[in-house]
Each structure stands twice: as C-alpha cells, then as structure tokens.
Design a protein around this motif. Structure first.
Motif, mmCIF file in Angstrom:
data_model
loop_
_atom_site.group_PDB
_atom_site.id
_atom_site.type_symbol
_atom_site.label_atom_id
_atom_site.label_comp_id
_atom_site.label_asym_id
_atom_site.label_seq_id
_atom_site.Cartn_x
_atom_site.Cartn_y
_atom_site.Cartn_z
ATOM 1 N N ASP A 7 63.859 41.054 -4.770
ATOM 2 C CA ASP A 7 63.199 42.113 -5.518
ATOM 3 C C ASP A 7 61.683 41.980 -5.500
ATOM 4 N N GLY A 8 61.179 41.167 -4.644
ATOM 5 C CA GLY A 8 59.737 40.989 -4.543
ATOM 6 C C GLY A 8 59.204 39.821 -5.348
ATOM 7 N N THR A 9 59.938 39.380 -6.369
ATOM 8 C CA THR A 9 59.454 38.247 -7.160
ATOM 9 C C THR A 9 59.476 36.958 -6.343
ATOM 10 N N LEU A 10 60.252 36.944 -5.274
ATOM 11 C CA LEU A 10 60.295 35.765 -4.407
ATOM 12 C C LEU A 10 59.331 35.879 -3.228
ATOM 13 N N ALA A 11 58.592 36.978 -3.167
ATOM 14 C CA ALA A 11 57.632 37.154 -2.074
ATOM 15 C C ALA A 11 56.557 36.081 -2.162
ATOM 16 N N VAL A 12 56.240 35.497 -1.012
ATOM 17 C CA VAL A 12 55.178 34.492 -0.956
ATOM 18 C C VAL A 12 53.876 35.090 -0.434
ATOM 19 N N GLY A 13 53.909 36.366 -0.069
ATOM 20 C CA GLY A 13 52.704 37.046 0.351
ATOM 21 C C GLY A 13 52.357 36.926 1.818
ATOM 22 N N PHE A 71 48.432 22.936 7.097
ATOM 23 C CA PHE A 71 48.910 22.888 5.708
ATOM 24 C C PHE A 71 48.944 21.448 5.217
ATOM 25 N N PRO A 72 48.259 21.134 4.117
ATOM 26 C CA PRO A 72 48.162 19.736 3.671
ATOM 27 C C PRO A 72 49.476 19.140 3.156
ATOM 28 N N GLY A 73 50.420 19.944 2.711
ATOM 29 C CA GLY A 73 51.688 19.427 2.193
ATOM 30 C C GLY A 73 52.797 19.447 3.228
ATOM 31 N N LEU A 124 53.297 28.036 -1.734
ATOM 32 C CA LEU A 124 52.123 27.245 -1.357
ATOM 33 C C LEU A 124 51.780 27.446 0.109
ATOM 34 N N VAL A 125 52.802 27.479 0.957
ATOM 35 C CA VAL A 125 52.584 27.694 2.398
ATOM 36 C C VAL A 125 52.010 29.084 2.629
ATOM 37 N N GLY A 126 52.595 30.096 1.999
ATOM 38 C CA GLY A 126 52.117 31.465 2.163
ATOM 39 C C GLY A 126 50.680 31.625 1.700
ATOM 40 N N ASN A 127 50.356 31.062 0.537
ATOM 41 C CA ASN A 127 48.990 31.142 0.026
ATOM 42 C C ASN A 127 48.009 30.437 0.951
ATOM 43 N N HIS A 128 48.397 29.257 1.418
ATOM 44 C CA HIS A 128 47.518 28.497 2.312
ATOM 45 C C HIS A 128 47.287 29.256 3.616
ATOM 46 N N ALA A 129 48.365 29.769 4.204
ATOM 47 C CA ALA A 129 48.239 30.502 5.471
ATOM 48 C C ALA A 129 47.370 31.738 5.284
ATOM 49 N N ASN A 130 47.580 32.459 4.185
ATOM 50 C CA ASN A 130 46.779 33.657 3.925
ATOM 51 C C ASN A 130 45.307 33.303 3.717
ATOM 52 N N ARG A 132 43.716 30.773 4.920
ATOM 53 C CA ARG A 132 43.159 30.379 6.220
ATOM 54 C C ARG A 132 42.940 31.591 7.123
ATOM 55 N N GLN A 133 43.721 32.635 6.897
ATOM 56 C CA GLN A 133 43.621 33.836 7.721
ATOM 57 C C GLN A 133 42.817 34.932 7.027
ATOM 58 N N GLY A 134 42.190 34.610 5.886
ATOM 59 C CA GLY A 134 41.343 35.564 5.181
ATOM 60 C C GLY A 134 42.090 36.683 4.487
ATOM 61 N N LYS A 135 43.348 36.444 4.121
ATOM 62 C CA LYS A 135 44.159 37.454 3.435
ATOM 63 C C LYS A 135 44.275 37.089 1.960
ATOM 64 N N PRO A 136 44.650 38.041 1.101
ATOM 65 C CA PRO A 136 44.796 37.743 -0.320
ATOM 66 C C PRO A 136 45.925 36.734 -0.561
ATOM 67 N N VAL A 137 45.763 35.944 -1.613
ATOM 68 C CA VAL A 137 46.796 34.981 -1.998
ATOM 69 C C VAL A 137 47.471 35.459 -3.278
ATOM 70 N N ILE A 138 48.682 34.958 -3.498
ATOM 71 C CA ILE A 138 49.432 35.306 -4.717
ATOM 72 C C ILE A 138 49.034 34.340 -5.818
ATOM 73 N N ILE A 139 48.715 34.874 -6.970
ATOM 74 C CA ILE A 139 48.374 34.045 -8.116
ATOM 75 C C ILE A 139 49.474 34.245 -9.140
ATOM 76 N N ASP A 140 50.158 33.162 -9.501
ATOM 77 C CA ASP A 140 51.233 33.222 -10.486
ATOM 78 C C ASP A 140 50.636 32.995 -11.869
ATOM 79 N N LEU A 141 50.712 33.991 -12.713
ATOM 80 C CA LEU A 141 50.133 33.894 -14.047
ATOM 81 C C LEU A 141 51.129 33.379 -15.084
ATOM 82 N N HIS A 142 52.285 32.966 -14.642
ATOM 83 C CA HIS A 142 53.302 32.470 -15.578
ATOM 84 C C HIS A 142 53.074 31.024 -15.893
#
Length: 142
Positions: A7-13, A71-73, A124-130, A132-142
């Motif tokens: 449903d999109g909540t699992l999207a890593v971006g 990716f550092p991890g 973490l992988v999606g945010n890091h890749a984005n 590095r590629q100059g794309k927006p990252v997902i910020i979890d406010l929970h």
C-alpha cells in the motif's frame, strides 16, 4: 485474501527496489493463497520455488545497487540476505524431502522477515542510493 498488502507504506523510495518488493509480496500472497486453498503439494512447491528464485534475483540486484552506491551497511545487509536464503533453502529442502511442509508458521516467517527487512533495512539502502543519485529520500516521522 492477502497476508500482506502493498500500500505504499513499505515503499523505500527507489523505483527498482520498490517494484521488486511489490512483486515479492505478490508472490508471498500467492504462496499464502495456495496454502489456504490446500492446493496440491506440487503447486505449493512451484509457487515457493518462484518466490525463492525471485528473492534471489532481487537480492542480487539490491546488492549490486549497494556496491554501486558504496552503501556503508553493506556487509550487515549481505548477512541478512544470506540468513534468509539459508533459512528458506532449509525449508525448501525439508519440503522436497518430505520431512517438512509449508505451514502457517513458515508463511508467517516469510511475511515477517520480508516486511521487517523492507521497512527497517531496505529503507536505508533506498535512501542512501537516492541521496547518492541526487533524488529525494524518505523521512520517517514515526
């Protein structure tokens, strides 16, 4: 009835990773449906094989992305992939040998591992890749 819904909540971006994850969850739901409908052993084995094969493909693509983006991890992430592959391989081996069977416990393991791994580690992988590629990252406010 799906055991987990994309449903999109699992999207890593990250488009590729998200497409793979959506397909993995579709295969998990297909496995669950086969189990619930008490399909033939061969049908269950076939859908489980498909899930395992696709997970292996996905892990390879994700690991390549981690390598390309430094990716550092990565090492910890690779260990998690190896654990999943080993555990699912054991389950599959037992089923094929007739010493195990696809149970709700096995399906719950698959679901929980995939959902937790996607939401906690792959973000973490999606945010890091984005980043590095100059794309927006997902910020979890929970």
């Amino acid at each position: 009835m799906p055991i987990v819904t994309w449903d999109g909540t699992l999207a890593v971006g990250h488009d590729m990773i998200d497409q793979h994850h959506e397909h993995l969850l579709e295969l998990l739901n297909k496995t669950y449906d086969e189990f619930c409908e008490q399909k033939s052993k061969q049908g269950l084995e076939a859908v489980l094989d498909e899930l395992i094969d696709y997970a292996t493909y996905h892990f390879g693509q994700e690991e390549l992305l981690m390598e390309q983006t430094d990716f550092p991890g990565k090492e910890e992430h690779l260990r998690e992939h190896a654990y999943f592959a080993r555990r699912v391989g054991e389950i599959q081996k037992d089923i094929l040998a007739g010493t195990g069977h696809l149970s709700l416990e096995v399906i719950s393991f698959l679901r929980n591992w995939l959902v937790n791994h996607i939401s906690q580690k792959d973000t973490l992988v999606g945010n890091h890749a984005n980043a590095r590629q100059g794309k927006p990252v997902i910020i979890d406010l929970h």
